[in-house]
Write an enzyme that holds these catalytic residues in place. Structure first.
Site, PDB file in Angstrom:
ATOM      1  CB  THR A  84      -0.898   0.034   1.185  1.00 11.97           C
ATOM      2  OG1 THR A  84      -0.110  -0.036   2.390  1.00 11.97           O
ATOM      3  CG2 THR A  84      -1.813  -1.159   1.366  1.00 11.97           C
ATOM      4  CB  THR A 160       4.140  -4.612   7.098  1.00 12.08           C
ATOM      5  OG1 THR A 160       2.555  -4.869   7.427  1.00 12.08           O
ATOM      6  CG2 THR A 160       4.405  -3.302   6.657  1.00 12.08           C
ATOM      7  CG  ASP A 161       0.382  -9.191   7.555  1.00 14.58           C
ATOM      8  OD1 ASP A 161       0.440  -8.106   8.240  1.00 14.58           O
ATOM      9  OD2 ASP A 161      -0.733  -9.642   7.328  1.00 14.58           O
ATOM     10  CE  LYS A 237       3.098  -6.146  11.132  1.00 18.19           C
ATOM     11  NZ  LYS A 237       1.835  -6.056  10.046  1.00 18.19           N
TER      12      LYS A 237
END
Length: 417
Positions: A84, A160-161, A237
């Protein structure tokens, strides 16, 4: 009812009004409400839908910017995988702009014009939770293509996951004399609190540096003051929603980037580029490798399940220094007797595996389990896939604890936690 229509949806939990958005799941209706938030509603929970106003057909055509190349600046290729970072929502139609060109990026983040010549294109369009090895191969091939066409640096826009998994995979698969920077956003660019622009600016700043290797750039703190450059095989993360979710694991960040002053302060030594722009890729991966978390009361049959499915490797995410309950030892032995390479990481994430301290670890070693030093579980998973894709099992056992691309630090840093 079409994308862009203003609709009213009635459910048992209330009434929701907003613009109908494209949905990635046919069983869910997604609308953008007036407050800017998106809401997903299961179709089975819908009592009634009413069209309040018809939407307009999405218009994506914008005049070209006709930006001339600045010979004084480096050329950076930005490849999108569906993240995104530069996505935009047309609030009038509810449509998400699907293209990812240099013009799109510069319209979204005009500051890039002063940093580098920008090339941009989408190589795929997926949610990062849907990432898989075949996509890692595709990204590696596209990176090679861009470098061979003259790119001085590469930026990969990524959700990001699973970004740390992809960063690890590219670290092992791609040997390039230019920096390869993965970047994402915790908040989409249509939200006021978005971190997308600063992350992207910082990533491009890093991509023009005279370094090589695979890195991740994300916010360094919850405000908007700086970003960190993390080594691709030493990052994770660590928070589901905070903008500074990414942390270096068992290491410190490589550098601190100020997107406003364009200053980069290096915090540790990095490998320098020799300006050759050489690039080689090796996309051989053994996909039959499993990551299994150890927990109290676990059924060791899950190990046998993977062995019987002809898996070649198993990464155990053990407790503490690298332990597992004795009642699954027979299942671990079943795996190693069948020739499966079984390695051990720790679910504490920080710290290193040391299977020589307690008897449990020593017994596991007798069964053939190999400790993975200070590698995070996802790095060990990807490394084992890479090794099994290129070497025989006995050689893999020797290489799993050999530092190939900076994934292992043999000395634990006090300042890394």
């Amino acid at each position: 009812m079409n994308v862009g229509d203003v609709i009213r949806v009635e459910t048992d939990k209330g009434i929701f009004e907003g613009i109908l958005l494209p949905s990635t799941n046919e069983n869910i209706i997604t609308i953008k409400m007036k407050n800017g938030y998106n809401v997903g509603i299961l179709k089975e929970n819908v009592k009634n839908i009413e069209i309040i106003a018809k939407g307009e057909k999405p218009k994506y055509e914008l005049p070209p910017l006709n930006i001339e190349k600045n010979e004084k600046l480096k050329t950076i290729s930005i490849l999108s995988t569906g993240g995104t970072v530069a996505s935009k929502v047309d609030y009038k139609t509810g449509a998400v702009h699907p293209s990812f060109t240099a013009d799109d990026l510069i319209r979204a983040v005009p500051e890039l014009l002063d940093i580098a010549n920008i090339k941009g294109r989408a190589v795929m369009n997926i949610l990062s939770e849907n990432m898989k090895p075949e996509y890692w191969r595709k990204i590696a091939e596209e990176i090679k293509k861009e470098i061979e066409e003259g790119a001085d640096g590469i930026v990969i826009a990524h959700g990001t996951d699973t970004m740390s998994y992809t960063a690890s995979a590219l670290s092992f698969m791609v040997k390039a004399d230019v920096p390869i920077i993965l970047v994402g956003a915790q908040r989409s660019s249509d939200r006021p609190s978005s971190d997308a622009a600063l992350n992207l600016i910082s990533a491009v700043l890093a991509a023009r540096e005279p370094i090589k290797g695979v890195y991740v750039v994300m916010h360094g703190e919850s405000g908007d003051t700086f970003c960190y450059l993390h080594k691709g095989v030493k990052v994770r993360k660590c928070h589901s929603s905070r903008r500074d979710a990414f942390k270096s694991i068992n290491s410190i960040p490589v550098a601190k980037i100020n997107p406003f002053t364009k200053e980069i302060i290096y915090l540790q030594e990095v490998e320098k580029s020799d300006n050759s722009k050489k690039v080689e890729i090796n996309t051989n991966l053994e996909e039959k490798v499993a990551l299994i978390k150890v927990y109290p009361g676990m059924d060791g049959e899950i190990i046998r399940f993977y062995v019987d499915k002809e898996y070649k490797g198993i990464v155990l995410e053990g407790t503490g220094l690298g332990h597992a309950p004795e009642y699954i030892f027979e299942h671990i032995k079943y795996a190693t007797d069948k020739g499966v390479v079984v390695v051990m990481t720790t679910q504490t994430i920080n710290g290193r595996v040391n299977m020589n301290v307690y008897s449990n670890g020593r017994e596991l070693q007798k069964l053939g389990v190999i400790g993975c030093e200070d590698m995070p579980p996802e790095v060990a998973l990807v490394k084992l896939m890479y090794l099994l894709g290129n070497y025989e099992p006995e050689e893999v056992k020797k290489l799993i604890n050999k530092n190939l691309v900076g994934e292992i630090e043999y000395r634990s840093r006090f300042d890394a936690y």
